[in-house]
Design a protein around this motif. Sequence first.
Motif, PDB file in Angstrom:
ATOM      1  N   LEU A  87       0.824  -1.197   0.000  1.00 37.88           N
ATOM      2  CA  LEU A  87       0.000   0.000   0.000  1.00 37.88           C
ATOM      3  C   LEU A  87       0.863   1.253   0.000  1.00 37.88           C
ATOM      4  O   LEU A  87       1.932   1.277   0.615  1.00 37.88           O
ATOM      5  CB  LEU A  87      -0.898   0.025   1.243  1.00 37.88           C
ATOM      6  N   VAL A  88       0.379   2.292  -0.672  1.00 31.62           N
ATOM      7  CA  VAL A  88       1.068   3.575  -0.619  1.00 31.62           C
ATOM      8  C   VAL A  88       0.759   4.248   0.717  1.00 31.62           C
ATOM      9  O   VAL A  88      -0.275   4.011   1.336  1.00 31.62           O
ATOM     10  CB  VAL A  88       0.656   4.489  -1.792  1.00 31.62           C
ATOM     11  N   GLY A  89       1.660   5.115   1.159  1.00 33.62           N
ATOM     12  CA  GLY A  89       1.518   5.727   2.474  1.00 33.62           C
ATOM     13  C   GLY A  89       0.735   7.023   2.495  1.00 33.62           C
ATOM     14  O   GLY A  89       0.645   7.667   3.537  1.00 33.62           O
ATOM     15  N   THR A  90       0.144   7.414   1.374  1.00 31.68           N
ATOM     16  CA  THR A  90      -0.542   8.701   1.264  1.00 31.68           C
ATOM     17  C   THR A  90      -1.679   8.860   2.261  1.00 31.68           C
ATOM     18  O   THR A  90      -1.879   9.932   2.843  1.00 31.68           O
ATOM     19  CB  THR A  90      -1.114   8.872  -0.166  1.00 31.68           C
ATOM     20  N   ALA A  91      -2.433   7.792   2.454  1.00 33.34           N
ATOM     21  CA  ALA A  91      -3.597   7.828   3.345  1.00 33.34           C
ATOM     22  C   ALA A  91      -3.779   6.446   3.963  1.00 33.34           C
ATOM     23  O   ALA A  91      -4.749   5.750   3.712  1.00 33.34           O
ATOM     24  CB  ALA A  91      -4.849   8.251   2.591  1.00 33.34           C
ATOM     25  N   MET A  92      -2.805   6.034   4.762  1.00 34.18           N
ATOM     26  CA  MET A  92      -2.703   4.677   5.280  1.00 34.18           C
ATOM     27  C   MET A  92      -3.133   4.610   6.743  1.00 34.18           C
ATOM     28  O   MET A  92      -2.601   5.321   7.590  1.00 34.18           O
ATOM     29  CB  MET A  92      -1.257   4.185   5.140  1.00 34.18           C
ATOM     30  N   LEU A  93      -4.090   3.743   7.035  1.00 34.46           N
ATOM     31  CA  LEU A  93      -4.502   3.479   8.407  1.00 34.46           C
ATOM     32  C   LEU A  93      -3.620   2.376   8.974  1.00 34.46           C
ATOM     33  O   LEU A  93      -3.438   1.326   8.349  1.00 34.46           O
ATOM     34  CB  LEU A  93      -5.970   3.048   8.455  1.00 34.46           C
ATOM     35  N   VAL A  94      -3.065   2.619  10.161  1.00 36.59           N
ATOM     36  CA  VAL A  94      -2.132   1.692  10.789  1.00 36.59           C
ATOM     37  C   VAL A  94      -2.727   1.188  12.098  1.00 36.59           C
ATOM     38  O   VAL A  94      -3.185   1.975  12.927  1.00 36.59           O
ATOM     39  CB  VAL A  94      -0.780   2.382  11.071  1.00 36.59           C
TER      40      VAL A  94
END
Length: 218
Positions: free
Chosen positions: A164-171
């Motif tokens: 996944l790209v980190g632009t809008a990533m839920l962790v």
Amino acid sequence: MHGNDTVNVAVIILNWNKATLTRHCLETARSMTALPVRWIVVDNNSVQPIDDLPPDVTVIRNTENRGFAGGVNVGLSSAFAAGAEYAWLLNNDAEPLPGALDALLKAAQADRSVGLASAVILNSDAGDAISSHGGLWETGTYRMTTSPREYACWAKETPERIWLVGTAMLVSRHLIEQIGYFDEALFAYWEDADISRRSASAGFRNIVVSAARVRHPC
């Protein structure tokens, strides 16, 4: 936990010499959800540190530019120390559409094996066409798709290779407790691919949530 209303979630926005952009991102994100959110802005030692933010926003001021990986790690550490179960990493040039965070949380809550969840990224420079609907790593290379159908095939056939790209990533906090934080040696490139691989290798799922959409210039 039952339902999104009980989820303790943080939104983390990293700033480095882009105060106006960061404020706009924060204002947009705040207007697109009614969920109780812990708002965190991490300033990476900007020449003119960001100020004049709403009183409920926690501002963390790093004494050096720690890059994307180091900057968001500071935010994640703060969020999880305060009890958050999830943290949404949102690029400061991104604009979430209504309900994006809500959709990501709903998907993550529905399956505790989800370690990372990304919104669909729309290209705001090209009429909001999809620019990323997830990626797949293969031997020595990474592929990205703009096709929901292709992503669905990847997710079904090789879920252990989704990145996944980190632009809008839920962790997920649970993920970080198991595999650790972003690799700060990567500073600002490939850290999202790296944590995606580590997440999948540890048995977590990385998913793209089609109902969550975020605009981002490309």
